[in-house]
Design a protein around this motif. Sequence first.
Motif: not given
Length: 327
Positions: A47-55
């Motif tokens: 999910s892009i929101d989860a990916f961006l939060r981690a990144l």
Amino acid sequence: MTTQEHYHVSDRDNYFGYKSFEVGSFGFTRDEYFAHITWPKGSHIMSIDAFLRALMRDVAWGFFYGTVNFDAVFGTTNRYGTVEMFAGTYNEAYKNAGCETLETFHSEELLKIFKEMVTDWTNEGYDPFAAPAETAMAWGKKNGSNDDAVSRARVTAKRMVGVAGDAARRSDESGFPVNRMFADVPQDEPVVEAEPGFENEVAAFNLYAYLSRSDVTWNPSVCSVVHESLFCPTSEEFILPVEHGNDRVEWFVQLSDAIIWDVKDKETGRARARVTMRAGDVAAMPADIRHQGFAPKRAMLLVWENASLKIPELIQKGEAPIVPVKF
Ligand code: PHB
Ligand code: FE
């Protein structure tokens, strides 16, 4: 160890509007809802929101200590100068199926392309550091940017917040209003009465007031330093965006409210413990686990780190313990 040198950023996709990235043999693309990751032996979707939060955390923390698992499959391990990017390496099923890949990069080069990715993939109003209720959505086609949010510098006090010339306390005036969930936190500051001549040697500040004014979540900032001993308090709400794989022991002191921790084996991801910490609880996370926290309500947590560069090697050689106490 060979270091990967291949980096390529494509032009914007003319449908979704995002850049794509080649990093070593890994590929990264985003669409309206997802980040897609490919490598020669497999592919992954987040999910892009989860990916961006981690990144965002990986970038802001300069790859942190040890391993930053974006989820059960993909992540990075800090080797302090170089960094490993992996898929499936710390996932028992991927390993058993031979689908894992790990590549090594120069930290500065990987950081540069990760920064470009989080900058390009973040739309106007989306703040990967914010609690979900305090940010616009991450979804959709490319729509503006939020460079102020994604280029925030992490607070790193040299001695202590509030000391002359060091990281400043927070106030309404400096753009840090009290968070909606900490409206009841007293804002008075300690009175320091130093002996004449010692005015510059004695300092104190209200840490609860400081944390009540944090505009970000899950972002430990260095607030006091004694040699290698770092107090890194942070305000938490919703889910820690990464599963942190420790390369040393770290201590947690729950300063307010509650956080539930999922603790898993660092190598395999097998479940190991569930720890519920309520205000006043103290826990040590061992050096052979990964952990992810869940905060049902905004909470204050003190993360206590020993930043010594020698510890990971001492642990690997069996010369330093993986738990701080044995009962
Ligand atoms: C951790 O991995 O120990 C960690 C990271 C971020 C936080 C809290 C804890 O906000
Ligand atoms: Fe941790």
